[in-house]
Enzyme design. Structure first.
Site, PDB file in Angstrom:
ATOM      1  N   TYR A   1       0.844  -1.193   0.000  1.00  0.00           N
ATOM      2  CA  TYR A   1       0.000   0.000   0.000  1.00  0.00           C
ATOM      3  C   TYR A   1       0.878   1.241   0.000  1.00  0.00           C
ATOM      4  O   TYR A   1       1.958   1.245   0.563  1.00  0.00           O
ATOM      5  CB  TYR A   1      -0.938   0.022   1.213  1.00  0.00           C
ATOM      6  CG  TYR A   1      -0.249   0.007   2.551  1.00  0.00           C
ATOM      7  CD1 TYR A   1       0.120  -1.186   3.150  1.00  0.00           C
ATOM      8  CD2 TYR A   1       0.047   1.186   3.216  1.00  0.00           C
ATOM      9  CE1 TYR A   1       0.758  -1.210   4.376  1.00  0.00           C
ATOM     10  CE2 TYR A   1       0.684   1.176   4.452  1.00  0.00           C
ATOM     11  CZ  TYR A   1       1.034  -0.042   5.023  1.00  0.00           C
ATOM     12  OH  TYR A   1       1.681  -0.050   6.232  1.00  0.00           O
ATOM     13  N   PRO A   2       0.392   2.308  -0.656  1.00  0.00           N
ATOM     14  CA  PRO A   2       1.087   3.588  -0.596  1.00  0.00           C
ATOM     15  C   PRO A   2       0.476   4.434   0.527  1.00  0.00           C
ATOM     16  O   PRO A   2      -0.658   4.198   0.943  1.00  0.00           O
ATOM     17  CB  PRO A   2       0.765   4.206  -1.954  1.00  0.00           C
ATOM     18  CG  PRO A   2      -0.584   3.676  -2.295  1.00  0.00           C
ATOM     19  CD  PRO A   2      -0.709   2.321  -1.636  1.00  0.00           C
ATOM     20  N   MET A   3       1.226   5.396   1.029  1.00  0.00           N
ATOM     21  CA  MET A   3       0.689   6.241   2.099  1.00  0.00           C
ATOM     22  C   MET A   3       1.307   7.637   2.095  1.00  0.00           C
ATOM     23  O   MET A   3       2.385   7.864   1.564  1.00  0.00           O
ATOM     24  CB  MET A   3       0.896   5.592   3.459  1.00  0.00           C
ATOM     25  CG  MET A   3       2.340   5.375   3.847  1.00  0.00           C
ATOM     26  SD  MET A   3       2.461   4.793   5.572  1.00  0.00           S
ATOM     27  CE  MET A   3       1.940   6.292   6.448  1.00  0.00           C
TER      28      MET A   3
ATOM     29  N   HIS B   1       6.625   3.900  16.543  1.00  0.00           N
ATOM     30  CA  HIS B   1       6.079   3.156  15.408  1.00  0.00           C
ATOM     31  C   HIS B   1       6.968   1.947  15.090  1.00  0.00           C
ATOM     32  O   HIS B   1       6.491   0.832  14.885  1.00  0.00           O
ATOM     33  CB  HIS B   1       6.023   4.106  14.207  1.00  0.00           C
ATOM     34  CG  HIS B   1       5.237   3.604  13.050  1.00  0.00           C
ATOM     35  ND1 HIS B   1       3.870   3.513  13.051  1.00  0.00           N
ATOM     36  CD2 HIS B   1       5.636   3.158  11.838  1.00  0.00           C
ATOM     37  CE1 HIS B   1       3.465   3.043  11.879  1.00  0.00           C
ATOM     38  NE2 HIS B   1       4.523   2.822  11.131  1.00  0.00           N
TER      39      HIS B   1
ATOM     40  N   GLN C   1       9.419  -5.872   6.261  1.00  0.00           N
ATOM     41  CA  GLN C   1       8.924  -4.772   5.436  1.00  0.00           C
ATOM     42  C   GLN C   1      10.021  -4.167   4.570  1.00  0.00           C
ATOM     43  O   GLN C   1      11.196  -4.183   4.929  1.00  0.00           O
ATOM     44  CB  GLN C   1       8.320  -3.689   6.319  1.00  0.00           C
ATOM     45  CG  GLN C   1       9.327  -3.051   7.257  1.00  0.00           C
ATOM     46  CD  GLN C   1       8.716  -1.937   8.092  1.00  0.00           C
ATOM     47  OE1 GLN C   1       7.513  -1.746   8.095  1.00  0.00           O
ATOM     48  NE2 GLN C   1       9.564  -1.199   8.795  1.00  0.00           N
TER      49      GLN C   1
END
Lengths: 256, 256, 256, 256, 256
Positions: C152-154, C179, C192
């Site tokens: 996914y892009p963000m 995070h 990731q």
């Protein structure tokens, strides 16, 4: 949380902005005879509609549109929705339609509102024939004979903080008046046709601007963006830009 | 809720970003002769436009675009909208057009604004020929001879809290000046062409960045994002990224 | 309204997520010989790219994508944009391309930022070879050998109240650190690859997660959503989910 | 700005909502023999999947979808993503696929969360076999034998004022409990399957409601909309509505 | 943050707005015999449905839609979803369907709510047969015999400041009552059918307005926009506008 007083409005001609792309692959592949027929029927359609042969009153004009969204804009103003409905379908009956697709459109009606001309709406006898002529020119406008056109639809904002429809009438009237002043500074350079579309299309208004010098359209709209009527209360849709051409140039246009 | 003072602007060349996808299925299926003709006509079109054979002034360049949105970008700068309109339609008259579809575009005009060069706009005699040359270079820019290009359209925000168009002139001017400082830090690495598009296309500006090292574009834009002119006042549209290629490499490009 | 300090970043390999749908109607209708050729050329392409035969360094992997948006994802990491540009076009030169359409893509570059490894960026001699190896593993990552992938892009939010780019550096650094802690709890289960895309594609980052157990991806992202770095500052784009397959299984995959 | 405590979750079966339109033009034009084969292979596919012949556990059901977005919904619940991936591709291997296009889909997994059943998650021995059975029924649900289905994806809001993910655990738990109370009032009339999709698809959850009387679905959702968990914290995606049919009725359905 | 009291609702007929574009290229290219058959089967379908031959009760009407989004609207009101599902698929079984594509639709159900007629819902004996007739006329409405139709879907806003679903019942009731007053001013000129669609389609309500004079629809909606129920609490979807035609005019309509 009271209901605000709406301006009175008067409506004139119904307006269809009919945007079409050209199927260039089909055009290049078509035999000369088919192309010739498409050009002839296209010119016939456009010429007849620009001459308003289909109605007692109105106007039509044709534009070459830049960019990928459309290649042609046929603009129709007519006294009734029935006229527009027919004009749109008649295009599909021409051989030119084989080479185009209707990819966008806008349906609206010319209007004048009570912000601008309260006396007129308050039933005072309009002795001022200048005002009467002005209103007539807005409801039944001539399509300006200028090279370029810019079209965009817009809404007035209804946000929790900036809510046009929650402003008192006088405040809206002042804002519209200031907004109009900017337009008047460009008189002669930029001419506009304002149409209402609540209930007809996805936005509340359509704005169609005409100018010989495209930079004047940009300057006018940029200046307006700093006016609170735009900076705080306007939401804009897509923008389309085109160049007018006389129907008889259709063949040259399609030749590239 | 007063009208804010807009900056004065001067406009130069009109600009068309013409994005096209390649129909790879048709390309693979086409006989060699058809492909050869498409390549030849494509090279002719691109070479002639890069040489500005169609106008007295301007510039054009061709790029291979990465990702699914487009495969080609043909960038045209010309003195008039009529030139762009013709350039766009002439592409459709080439055999190369059989294998491409115009899927995106952007229409704008080079501009300089009074934020950057107030003296110039205030009518003072511009003895500073450096300034005059600078403005000329923005209105009639050379397309930089760099490998990569990044294009995106943008608006200035008009939210209830962060409203660019409701800021006093001096505050906007300071913000633009700080914004420009970041750009100057990348001088030599990243070159930009800023174009205005109010009234022409869906956003207010187009930004076209050129760099040999793609990472420099990313670093520049990322750094700018922390500057209030972007962090609080910018709304960005889609981003497209490409690599320049000389027209004569078209055949190699299409060969995969 | 001051400019905030951006983190320093270092960029590594350029990354293309190349999403394609299969034209199942054409596939079912094709003669065996054509299918066989498509499978062979597809396997050749995928095998060669997974072996990075086209560059000195990088990595590629192939996935079956669930749902209607895409059927295949080919992921490429390479040292330059030119490599990605070529890899994308070479796919179109295979017979497999006859049966696929590129419907989505994402263009980005691996990055490490100064939030995570300030010492490194502050030019201190990196005696800590562990840190050096860590950074190398982020800039030139191995594609994890795990069954599932989620992409996914963000963006980071730039709202009037929650504005990531208007936070002081230390606050952003603390948020990123918290995070990261969540991610570390899933070490071994979820791996990731974080890539930056400002100036390259429509969002600011791309996130590509790998796991054998899909539920671990869901748990990780759900847990992160309660962390302020996501709950207040993240805007997510589309999500794509797939399963890795070795190139030689392409024929079985297309057989249904 | 602390991290909030996420609920613990347990995941069960993976779920694919596979939406397809029928190509009615092709269907009308096809010879009887082709239609017959499409119906037979379609019935075989649907019957085998409803019987879960492809896995040890799960469920499938088929629906006729109203409106333009889709004509068919095939709903699959299976123990693994691999099962869903195969089920989706196997459909494409049937002759029925020649007459359909996959225009929409949703990928998710059944879940129970710690809001509803904290004791269970806190590791207390679950003597309460009722609770164990309840959880089992949510993770491995039977597809209710009811005539109508409504599907929509949803997010919890992360706005600056109404931010679900920034609420304390107890507040979220109370909200979920109140929300659940409404659902219980419709027990027997409306049955739901709640699935999580963070990392799998564009929204955070999918909601699939089943009812014999469509008005009960409307009443339930309308009542919920006045509950703060929806009125202040829910963002809804598209809604799809369909009617279940047994695979053997496929021919009648396609006959119009 | 308490749950607000929802109004009670009663549902009547289910409603499908079935929007279709005409494939004009195919229409022009088709031999006369095929066109004739399409017209005949189209007229049969429309006539039979307007006569409600397929159900015990309901109504249907056909409209020519202006603009690019659609060319035809077939409106069906029926006692069950099954009727609508069948009506939609039966259209696809006609030869007319070869020349149309379903590009838009809306699924909803007629409703009356407790805002308007609390006594009715509070179980008081409805001696007032006027009220009973009024409710019957809303749940099982006649399609007005007027020339023009305007359709749009809408939601009530759930923003952090203007949140309809977070208002006390009485406030909502007052707002609905004021809203209704405007509608009553247009009685005779504009007739509406209000349908609920929570759980059925993407918005919460569909609004279908009928008028002989299109300007009356614009005036009504514009006036309502200044009422707080719209100015602060309404979110509008797309607008479609059409003109009714009797089925037997189908041939003339398609002739252009």
């Amino acid at each position: 949380m009271d209901r605000r007083e709406p301006p009175r409005t008067e409506e004139g001609w119904y307006v269809l902005h009919d945007f079409r792309t050209v199927d260039w692959d089909a055009w290049r592949a078509a035999p000369d005879r088919e192309r010739q027929r498409a050009i002839e029927e296209g010119i016939d359609y456009l010429t007849a509609h620009e001459a308003v042969a289909d109605a007692d009153a109105g106007g039509s004009a044709t534009f070459s549109v830049l960019g990928h969204d459309a290649d042609l804009l046929v603009l129709h103003l007519r006294p009734s929705m029935a006229h527009l409905d027919t004009a749109e379908r008649r295009f599909e009956a021409t051989a030119l339609a084989d080479f185009t697709e209707q990819t966008d459109s806008y349906l609206s009606v010319t209007e004048v509102s009570g912000y601008m001309s309260q006396d007129y709406f308050e039933g005072e006898e309009v002795e001022d024939t200048g005002m009467a002529r002005y209103i007539e020119s807005r409801l039944k406008p001539d399509i300006p004979d200028m090279e370029h056109v810019s079209f965009y639809p817009m809404d007035k904002r209804r946000g929790p903080e900036d809510n046009w429809y929650d402003l008192p009438f006088d405040e809206r009237s002042d804002l519209m008046s200031g907004h109009g002043d900017i337009g008047r500074d460009y008189a002669g350079d930029v001419t506009q046709i304002i149409t209402g579309s609540v209930g007809f299309d996805d936005y509340e208004w359509g704005v169609t601007l005409f100018a010989d010098d495209p930079a004047q359209i940009k300057k006018l709209l940029y200046e307006m963006r700093f006016d609170p009527s735009s900076s705080r209360y306007a939401e804009f849709g897509r923008f389309r830009f085109g160049r007018r051409f006389p129907p008889e140039d259709l063949g040259a246009l399609l030749a590239g």
